[in-house]
Write a protein that holds these residues in place. Structure first.
Motif, PDB file in Angstrom:
ATOM      1  N   ARG A   1     -61.910   4.348 143.441  1.00  7.53           N
ATOM      2  CA  ARG A   1     -62.689   3.212 143.965  1.00  7.53           C
ATOM      3  C   ARG A   1     -62.081   2.734 145.284  1.00  7.53           C
ATOM      4  O   ARG A   1     -62.797   2.414 146.235  1.00  7.53           O
ATOM      5  CB  ARG A   1     -62.700   2.091 142.933  1.00  7.53           C
TER       6      ARG A   1
ATOM      7  N   ARG B   1     -62.689   5.442 147.997  1.00  7.14           N
ATOM      8  CA  ARG B   1     -64.089   5.393 148.428  1.00  7.14           C
ATOM      9  C   ARG B   1     -64.321   4.206 149.366  1.00  7.14           C
ATOM     10  O   ARG B   1     -65.005   4.319 150.389  1.00  7.14           O
ATOM     11  CB  ARG B   1     -65.041   5.306 147.231  1.00  7.14           C
ATOM     12  N   TYR B   2     -63.767   3.052 149.002  1.00  9.47           N
ATOM     13  CA  TYR B   2     -63.893   1.871 149.857  1.00  9.47           C
ATOM     14  C   TYR B   2     -63.312   2.161 151.247  1.00  9.47           C
ATOM     15  O   TYR B   2     -63.935   1.848 152.266  1.00  9.47           O
ATOM     16  CB  TYR B   2     -63.182   0.669 149.220  1.00  9.47           C
TER      17      TYR B   2
ATOM     18  N   ASP C   1     -65.556   4.631 153.114  1.00  5.83           N
ATOM     19  CA  ASP C   1     -66.825   4.025 153.486  1.00  5.83           C
ATOM     20  C   ASP C   1     -66.705   3.068 154.678  1.00  5.83           C
ATOM     21  O   ASP C   1     -67.679   2.833 155.390  1.00  5.83           O
ATOM     22  CB  ASP C   1     -67.436   3.254 152.310  1.00  5.83           C
TER      23      ASP C   1
END
Length: 175
Positions: free
Chosen positions: A111, A114-115, A118
């Motif tokens: 998570r 990915r953050y 992104d």
């Protein structure tokens, strides 16, 4: 030689800069004694502690992506906390993290990565305007997660369980 540096041992009166609440900490904080919670959004933390602080979350709060390993590192985090007008940094993580919650954070590190992925282009663009090296720090955090963070967290798990630094021959707990 000790494997775990206890940054709180010499903190003394500098603890007064850390009044943040555990309940407010940003999920991006790496497990350890220090964390950022409801901090300012003025982007001052990286000016003081560029190898330890990043910005993130909905309101671009400050968070600790690398725990200190020396007295000098700790002094930089103290400065970041001291400059935060919201007084949102905390230093009671050792009382809050448990082996289970550290392992949970690690198991959900995807998570975090990915953050970071992104938002990488946004941080790279902000460096043109603000010049804080956020994009490079994001890549540093990604590399840390992929590399040395696992070992650092295993050492931290040992600290949490034994309240002492592991000796070089001690077996470290699994993540």
């Amino acid at each position: 030689m000790t494997l775990y540096f206890d940054p709180l041992a010499g903190l003394g009166d500098d603890r007064l800069a850390f009044t943040g609440r555990w309940e407010d900490r940003l999920w991006l904080n790496v497990p350890g004694p220090f964390y950022g919670g409801e901090t300012d959004t003025c982007w001052t933390g990286r000016l003081a502690a560029p190898s330890h602080v990043l910005y993130g979350g909905e309101y671009l709060s400050e968070y600790v992506y690398r725990q200190p390993k020396t007295h000098a590192d700790t002094a930089l985090l103290v400065e970041a906390a001291d400059q935060d007008p919201f007084l949102g940094y905390g230093c009671d993580g050792d009382l809050r993290w448990t082996p289970e919650t550290v392992r949970e954070w690690w198991s959900e590190r995807g998570r975090v990565t990915r953050y970071l992925a992104d938002h990488r282009s946004t941080w790279d663009e902000s460096d043109v305007t603000w010049g804080q090296g956020i994009g490079a720090a994001v890549r540093d955090f990604e590399a840390y997660i992929a590399g040395g963070l696992a070992t650092d967290l295993r050492v931290y798990l040992y600290w949490l369980e034994e309240r002492r630094s592991p000796a070089p021959g001690d077996r470290l707990p699994e993540l």
